[in-house]
Design a protein around this motif. Structure first.
Motif, PDB file in Angstrom:
ATOM      1  N   LEU A 137      -7.676  -4.153  10.652  1.00  0.00           N
ATOM      2  CA  LEU A 137      -8.546  -4.492   9.522  1.00  0.00           C
ATOM      3  C   LEU A 137      -8.671  -3.324   8.546  1.00  0.00           C
ATOM      4  O   LEU A 137      -8.654  -3.527   7.323  1.00  0.00           O
ATOM      5  CB  LEU A 137      -9.926  -4.917  10.024  1.00  0.00           C
ATOM      6  CG  LEU A 137      -9.980  -6.248  10.765  1.00  0.00           C
ATOM      7  CD1 LEU A 137     -11.374  -6.477  11.347  1.00  0.00           C
ATOM      8  CD2 LEU A 137      -9.575  -7.385   9.852  1.00  0.00           C
ATOM      9  N   LEU A 138      -8.788  -2.136   9.056  1.00  0.00           N
ATOM     10  CA  LEU A 138      -8.891  -0.958   8.203  1.00  0.00           C
ATOM     11  C   LEU A 138      -7.615  -0.750   7.386  1.00  0.00           C
ATOM     12  O   LEU A 138      -7.676  -0.499   6.175  1.00  0.00           O
ATOM     13  CB  LEU A 138      -9.187   0.278   9.048  1.00  0.00           C
ATOM     14  CG  LEU A 138      -9.494   1.561   8.290  1.00  0.00           C
ATOM     15  CD1 LEU A 138     -10.776   1.403   7.479  1.00  0.00           C
ATOM     16  CD2 LEU A 138      -9.630   2.725   9.265  1.00  0.00           C
ATOM     17  N   LEU A 139      -6.469  -0.890   8.024  1.00  0.00           N
ATOM     18  CA  LEU A 139      -5.207  -0.754   7.294  1.00  0.00           C
ATOM     19  C   LEU A 139      -5.050  -1.851   6.249  1.00  0.00           C
ATOM     20  O   LEU A 139      -4.536  -1.617   5.149  1.00  0.00           O
ATOM     21  CB  LEU A 139      -4.029  -0.767   8.263  1.00  0.00           C
ATOM     22  CG  LEU A 139      -3.855   0.499   9.088  1.00  0.00           C
ATOM     23  CD1 LEU A 139      -2.770   0.307  10.135  1.00  0.00           C
ATOM     24  CD2 LEU A 139      -3.520   1.676   8.193  1.00  0.00           C
ATOM     25  N   SER A 140      -5.481  -3.048   6.587  1.00  0.00           N
ATOM     26  CA  SER A 140      -5.423  -4.145   5.625  1.00  0.00           C
ATOM     27  C   SER A 140      -6.309  -3.856   4.417  1.00  0.00           C
ATOM     28  O   SER A 140      -5.914  -4.112   3.274  1.00  0.00           O
ATOM     29  CB  SER A 140      -5.859  -5.439   6.305  1.00  0.00           C
ATOM     30  OG  SER A 140      -5.909  -6.483   5.376  1.00  0.00           O
ATOM     31  N   LEU A 143      -6.734  -2.367  -1.266  1.00  0.00           N
ATOM     32  CA  LEU A 143      -7.285  -1.444  -2.245  1.00  0.00           C
ATOM     33  C   LEU A 143      -6.166  -0.790  -3.070  1.00  0.00           C
ATOM     34  O   LEU A 143      -6.255  -0.715  -4.297  1.00  0.00           O
ATOM     35  CB  LEU A 143      -8.127  -0.366  -1.553  1.00  0.00           C
ATOM     36  CG  LEU A 143      -8.779   0.661  -2.469  1.00  0.00           C
ATOM     37  CD1 LEU A 143      -9.824   0.001  -3.363  1.00  0.00           C
ATOM     38  CD2 LEU A 143      -9.389   1.781  -1.644  1.00  0.00           C
ATOM     39  N   LEU A 144      -5.109  -0.352  -2.397  1.00  0.00           N
ATOM     40  CA  LEU A 144      -3.993   0.261  -3.121  1.00  0.00           C
ATOM     41  C   LEU A 144      -3.302  -0.747  -4.045  1.00  0.00           C
ATOM     42  O   LEU A 144      -2.927  -0.412  -5.166  1.00  0.00           O
ATOM     43  CB  LEU A 144      -2.980   0.857  -2.144  1.00  0.00           C
ATOM     44  CG  LEU A 144      -3.382   2.189  -1.532  1.00  0.00           C
ATOM     45  CD1 LEU A 144      -2.385   2.596  -0.452  1.00  0.00           C
ATOM     46  CD2 LEU A 144      -3.463   3.262  -2.599  1.00  0.00           C
ATOM     47  N   VAL A 145      -3.135  -1.967  -3.574  1.00  0.00           N
ATOM     48  CA  VAL A 145      -2.524  -2.995  -4.419  1.00  0.00           C
ATOM     49  C   VAL A 145      -3.398  -3.245  -5.640  1.00  0.00           C
ATOM     50  O   VAL A 145      -2.900  -3.359  -6.765  1.00  0.00           O
ATOM     51  CB  VAL A 145      -2.296  -4.295  -3.613  1.00  0.00           C
ATOM     52  CG1 VAL A 145      -1.949  -5.455  -4.534  1.00  0.00           C
ATOM     53  CG2 VAL A 145      -1.204  -4.088  -2.579  1.00  0.00           C
ATOM     54  N   PHE A 146      -4.696  -3.322  -5.443  1.00  0.00           N
ATOM     55  CA  PHE A 146      -5.618  -3.549  -6.553  1.00  0.00           C
ATOM     56  C   PHE A 146      -5.556  -2.408  -7.569  1.00  0.00           C
ATOM     57  O   PHE A 146      -5.555  -2.639  -8.791  1.00  0.00           O
ATOM     58  CB  PHE A 146      -7.049  -3.697  -6.011  1.00  0.00           C
ATOM     59  CG  PHE A 146      -8.084  -3.868  -7.077  1.00  0.00           C
ATOM     60  CD1 PHE A 146      -8.216  -5.072  -7.753  1.00  0.00           C
ATOM     61  CD2 PHE A 146      -8.921  -2.810  -7.423  1.00  0.00           C
ATOM     62  CE1 PHE A 146      -9.180  -5.226  -8.746  1.00  0.00           C
ATOM     63  CE2 PHE A 146      -9.875  -2.956  -8.399  1.00  0.00           C
ATOM     64  CZ  PHE A 146     -10.014  -4.158  -9.072  1.00  0.00           C
ATOM     65  N   LEU A 156      -3.047  -0.160  -7.997  1.00  0.00           N
ATOM     66  CA  LEU A 156      -1.713   0.085  -8.561  1.00  0.00           C
ATOM     67  C   LEU A 156      -1.158  -1.119  -9.326  1.00  0.00           C
ATOM     68  O   LEU A 156      -0.137  -0.983  -9.996  1.00  0.00           O
ATOM     69  CB  LEU A 156      -0.752   0.498  -7.457  1.00  0.00           C
ATOM     70  CG  LEU A 156      -1.076   1.815  -6.755  1.00  0.00           C
ATOM     71  CD1 LEU A 156      -0.097   2.072  -5.644  1.00  0.00           C
ATOM     72  CD2 LEU A 156      -1.058   2.975  -7.761  1.00  0.00           C
ATOM     73  N   LYS A 157      -1.784  -2.260  -9.237  1.00  0.00           N
ATOM     74  CA  LYS A 157      -1.290  -3.460  -9.936  1.00  0.00           C
ATOM     75  C   LYS A 157      -1.211  -3.254 -11.449  1.00  0.00           C
ATOM     76  O   LYS A 157      -0.212  -3.651 -12.058  1.00  0.00           O
ATOM     77  CB  LYS A 157      -2.158  -4.659  -9.583  1.00  0.00           C
ATOM     78  CG  LYS A 157      -1.493  -5.962  -9.832  1.00  0.00           C
ATOM     79  CD  LYS A 157      -2.298  -7.108  -9.229  1.00  0.00           C
ATOM     80  CE  LYS A 157      -1.486  -8.369  -9.247  1.00  0.00           C
ATOM     81  NZ  LYS A 157      -2.185  -9.469  -8.617  1.00  0.00           N
ATOM     82  N   PRO A 158      -2.184  -2.623 -12.085  1.00  0.00           N
ATOM     83  CA  PRO A 158      -2.071  -2.422 -13.548  1.00  0.00           C
ATOM     84  C   PRO A 158      -0.890  -1.511 -13.921  1.00  0.00           C
ATOM     85  O   PRO A 158      -0.349  -1.642 -15.009  1.00  0.00           O
ATOM     86  CB  PRO A 158      -3.390  -1.767 -13.927  1.00  0.00           C
ATOM     87  CG  PRO A 158      -4.343  -2.104 -12.837  1.00  0.00           C
ATOM     88  CD  PRO A 158      -3.510  -2.238 -11.593  1.00  0.00           C
ATOM     89  N   ILE A 159      -0.504  -0.632 -13.053  1.00  0.00           N
ATOM     90  CA  ILE A 159       0.622   0.283 -13.351  1.00  0.00           C
ATOM     91  C   ILE A 159       1.935  -0.470 -13.348  1.00  0.00           C
ATOM     92  O   ILE A 159       2.806  -0.252 -14.184  1.00  0.00           O
ATOM     93  CB  ILE A 159       0.651   1.435 -12.348  1.00  0.00           C
ATOM     94  CG1 ILE A 159      -0.629   2.284 -12.503  1.00  0.00           C
ATOM     95  CG2 ILE A 159       1.886   2.313 -12.556  1.00  0.00           C
ATOM     96  CD1 ILE A 159      -0.788   3.363 -11.461  1.00  0.00           C
ATOM     97  N   TYR A 160       2.111  -1.390 -12.431  1.00  0.00           N
ATOM     98  CA  TYR A 160       3.342  -2.156 -12.354  1.00  0.00           C
ATOM     99  C   TYR A 160       3.255  -3.307 -13.289  1.00  0.00           C
ATOM    100  O   TYR A 160       3.853  -4.030 -13.772  1.00  0.00           O
ATOM    101  CB  TYR A 160       3.617  -2.643 -10.919  1.00  0.00           C
ATOM    102  CG  TYR A 160       3.986  -1.529  -9.984  1.00  0.00           C
ATOM    103  CD1 TYR A 160       5.119  -0.761 -10.219  1.00  0.00           C
ATOM    104  CD2 TYR A 160       3.220  -1.225  -8.882  1.00  0.00           C
ATOM    105  CE1 TYR A 160       5.454   0.273  -9.367  1.00  0.00           C
ATOM    106  CE2 TYR A 160       3.568  -0.211  -8.027  1.00  0.00           C
ATOM    107  CZ  TYR A 160       4.690   0.544  -8.272  1.00  0.00           C
ATOM    108  OH  TYR A 160       5.030   1.541  -7.423  1.00  0.00           O
TER     109      TYR A 160
END
Length: 71
Positions: free
Chosen positions: A54-57, A62-65, A67-71
């Motif tokens: 759960l922590l890794l998920s 969080l990282l996807v959220f 970094l999404k504007p960058i990609y």
């Protein structure tokens, strides 16, 4: 140096039989856990595994959220 070679040949003489006798004597020294302990330890491992997943998920989302504007 001669004593080291003599010691090596003496070690090889026991072979498999000596090895398995040693293994058998070590197994007699083992204190095996009870059924209750096994169940408790298994539940702890399962709970810790779920918590890590759960922590890794959470970190991944969080990282996807972020970094999404960058990609």
């Amino acid at each position: 140096m001669a004593t080291k070679q003599g010691a090596k040949t003496e070690e090889k003489k026991g072979g498999f039989g000596k090895y398995f006798r040693g293994v058998k004597s070590e197994f007699k020294k083992v204190v095996w856990p009870t059924k209750k302990q096994i169940i408790q330890y298994s539940l702890i491992v399962i709970a810790a595994s779920i918590a890590c997943a759960l922590l890794l998920s959470l970190y991944d989302r969080l990282l996807v959220f972020l970094l999404k504007p960058i990609y």
